[in-house]
Design an enzyme around this catalytic site. Structure first.
Site, PDB file in Angstrom:
ATOM      1  N   CYS A  40       3.795  48.065  42.754  1.00  0.00           N
ATOM      2  CA  CYS A  40       3.156  47.218  43.745  1.00  0.00           C
ATOM      3  C   CYS A  40       3.252  47.852  45.129  1.00  0.00           C
ATOM      4  O   CYS A  40       4.241  48.516  45.459  1.00  0.00           O
ATOM      5  CB  CYS A  40       3.832  45.854  43.748  1.00  0.00           C
ATOM      6  SG  CYS A  40       3.097  44.656  44.881  1.00  0.00           S
ATOM      7  N   SER A  42       3.834  46.342  47.764  1.00  0.00           N
ATOM      8  CA  SER A  42       4.908  45.703  48.513  1.00  0.00           C
ATOM      9  C   SER A  42       6.166  46.570  48.548  1.00  0.00           C
ATOM     10  O   SER A  42       6.866  46.639  49.563  1.00  0.00           O
ATOM     11  CB  SER A  42       5.244  44.337  47.916  1.00  0.00           C
ATOM     12  OG  SER A  42       4.159  43.452  48.048  1.00  0.00           O
ATOM     13  N   HIS A  45       5.896  49.113  51.212  1.00  0.00           N
ATOM     14  CA  HIS A  45       6.122  48.603  52.563  1.00  0.00           C
ATOM     15  C   HIS A  45       7.578  48.788  52.988  1.00  0.00           C
ATOM     16  O   HIS A  45       7.870  48.967  54.173  1.00  0.00           O
ATOM     17  CB  HIS A  45       5.755  47.124  52.651  1.00  0.00           C
ATOM     18  CG  HIS A  45       4.282  46.863  52.651  1.00  0.00           C
ATOM     19  ND1 HIS A  45       3.429  47.405  53.575  1.00  0.00           N
ATOM     20  CD2 HIS A  45       3.507  46.107  51.828  1.00  0.00           C
ATOM     21  CE1 HIS A  45       2.193  47.000  53.330  1.00  0.00           C
ATOM     22  NE2 HIS A  45       2.215  46.215  52.277  1.00  0.00           N
ATOM     23  N   HIS A  62       9.772  45.036  41.540  1.00  0.00           N
ATOM     24  CA  HIS A  62       9.835  43.567  41.421  1.00  0.00           C
ATOM     25  C   HIS A  62       8.764  43.028  40.470  1.00  0.00           C
ATOM     26  O   HIS A  62       8.510  41.832  40.462  1.00  0.00           O
ATOM     27  CB  HIS A  62       9.668  42.926  42.804  1.00  0.00           C
ATOM     28  CG  HIS A  62       8.316  43.158  43.419  1.00  0.00           C
ATOM     29  ND1 HIS A  62       8.010  44.311  44.076  1.00  0.00           N
ATOM     30  CD2 HIS A  62       7.201  42.396  43.448  1.00  0.00           C
ATOM     31  CE1 HIS A  62       6.753  44.260  44.495  1.00  0.00           C
ATOM     32  NE2 HIS A  62       6.246  43.092  44.121  1.00  0.00           N
ATOM     33  N   CYS A 170       3.796  39.921  39.253  1.00  0.00           N
ATOM     34  CA  CYS A 170       3.449  39.891  40.677  1.00  0.00           C
ATOM     35  C   CYS A 170       1.939  39.989  40.871  1.00  0.00           C
ATOM     36  O   CYS A 170       1.302  39.044  41.302  1.00  0.00           O
ATOM     37  CB  CYS A 170       4.165  40.997  41.443  1.00  0.00           C
ATOM     38  SG  CYS A 170       3.749  41.018  43.209  1.00  0.00           S
TER      39      CYS A 170
END
Length: 372
Positions: A40, A42, A45, A62, A170
């Site tokens: 992902c 994310s 980031h 995650h 997710c």
């Protein structure tokens, strides 16, 4: 036990594979042998520092699925050998948000970027020198094995391939829910989706399943525009301006019923474009994440009030992990949700940095780390 996992030692900082010591599960925890973990944006980031983690080191990942190898006494009845998907957002089941049907806002989520157990502040992972390692979202799915709270685990049927089911933890829940739950797409709607990665591909599918007549995908990468129709896009364009013009053509000049932003790194201009593209009483849904210190977006305050538009954030697609994971798996089993097609390439754990380089290069709809 000793495990290998993808770790950052600072945020920002490079992603590397390190050996760690993993604790056995306590009551209401399980230990899981990972089979696959989606890559992902994310996580990236945290690598770039857009969403910094402190204190580091942190074990990332995650969006994963695997097989339970050890299980402490637990209220869900999860046992060794069970197949599970991790929910990126935990659900306690009894806080204000869970009790009112908004478990994506569960109070436990306050600890998902902290690192330790949210119960007592202890750590499940440590480096060989004893230094504690934080777990992203309390799960750290970029590891060969992980130990996690029962609040983050959903049992699924054994016939579902785990290397596909991991995406539901997710990307699919967040993107699908952004269209179905947050944008509240209705039959006949015109919908714009900005950014066709894992979230965007899932938002396209959710919009079409909800009955949207026109689903416009926006992405500057030609490969992603070519893939967009696979996930339900009726049109695919390179720019927000083209999408806005198409939406007006389909709606007698009114604009899209909803616009969903799922780009890799959110900027103020993305918010402006989505807000400007929707009709009166339309909804601009912001699912993407931008730099943590970015503030402000140049939207029309005139349109906000006099056109009664709605600017709506979306966390985890307003889904309920305990229920929606199973619901989405049933849709996959019925052929109504495409998971196999979302996976462009798989990577070994040692190739995780290459996977994120490919993400930046726009080569993947979704990359997945698979474990032997």
């Amino acid at each position: 036990m000793k495990v290998r996992g993808a770790v950052i030692r600072s945020s920002p900082g490079p992603l590397e594979v390190a050996e760690m010591e993993l604790e056995d599960p306590r009551p209401d925890e399980v230990q899981v042998k990972m089979v696959a973990s989606g890559m992902c944006h994310s996580d990236d980031h945290h690598v770039t520092g857009d969403s910094p983690l402190d204190p580091c080191p942190f074990a990332l990942g995650h969006e994963g699925a695997g097989i339970v190898t050890k299980a402490g006494p637990n209220s869900k009845g999860i046992a060794e050998g069970d197949h599970v998907v991790f929910s990126a957002i935990p659900s306690c089941g009894h806080c204000r948000w869970c009790a009112t049907g908004r478990s994506n806002l569960c109070d436990l989520a306050a600890g998902i970027l902290a690192g330790p157990r949210w119960t007592d502040g202890s750590y499940r992972l440590r480096l060989p020198d004893g230094q504690p390692v934080g777990q992203l979202c309390g799960i750290s799915t970029f590891a060969e094995h992980t130990t996690a709270s029962l609040d983050s685990v959903v049992k699924i049927d054994d016939d579902i391939p785990l290397d596909k089911a991991c995406l539901i933890g997710c990307a699919v829940s967040t993107g699908w829910g952004s269209a179905v739950n947050v944008a509240d797409v209705q039959p006949g709607d015109t919908v714009i989706v900005y950014g066709i990665g894992g979230l965007g591909a899932s938002a396209l599918q959710g919009a079409r399943f909800a009955g949207a007549q026109n689903v416009i995908a926006v992405d500057p990468v030609a490969f992603k525009r070519e893939q967009a129709p696979v996930f339900g896009a009726t049109h695919a364009v390179a720019s927000a301006e083209e999408a806005s013009e198409l939406a007006r053509q389909f709606t007698d000049g009114q604009g899209a019923d909803s616009a969903i932003v799922t780009v890799g790194v959110l900027g103020a201009d993305h918010v402006r474009q989505a807000f400007g593209a929707v009709r009166k009483a339309g909804t601009a849904v912001i699912t993407s994440i931008g730099p943590h210190d970015a503030v402000g977006a140049p939207i029309s305050l005139h349109e906000l009030t006099l056109h009664q538009k709605r600017l709506q954030g979306s966390l985890f697609g307003a889904t309920n992990g305990n229920w929606d994971v199973r619901r989405l798996i049933n849709l996959y089993r019925a052929g109504d949700l495409k998971l196999d097609e979302m996976i462009t390439r798989t990577y070994s754990l040692d190739e995780v940095a290459q996977g994120y380089a490919d993400l930046h290069a726009g080569k993947n709809i979704r990359g997945v780390v698979t474990f032997a």
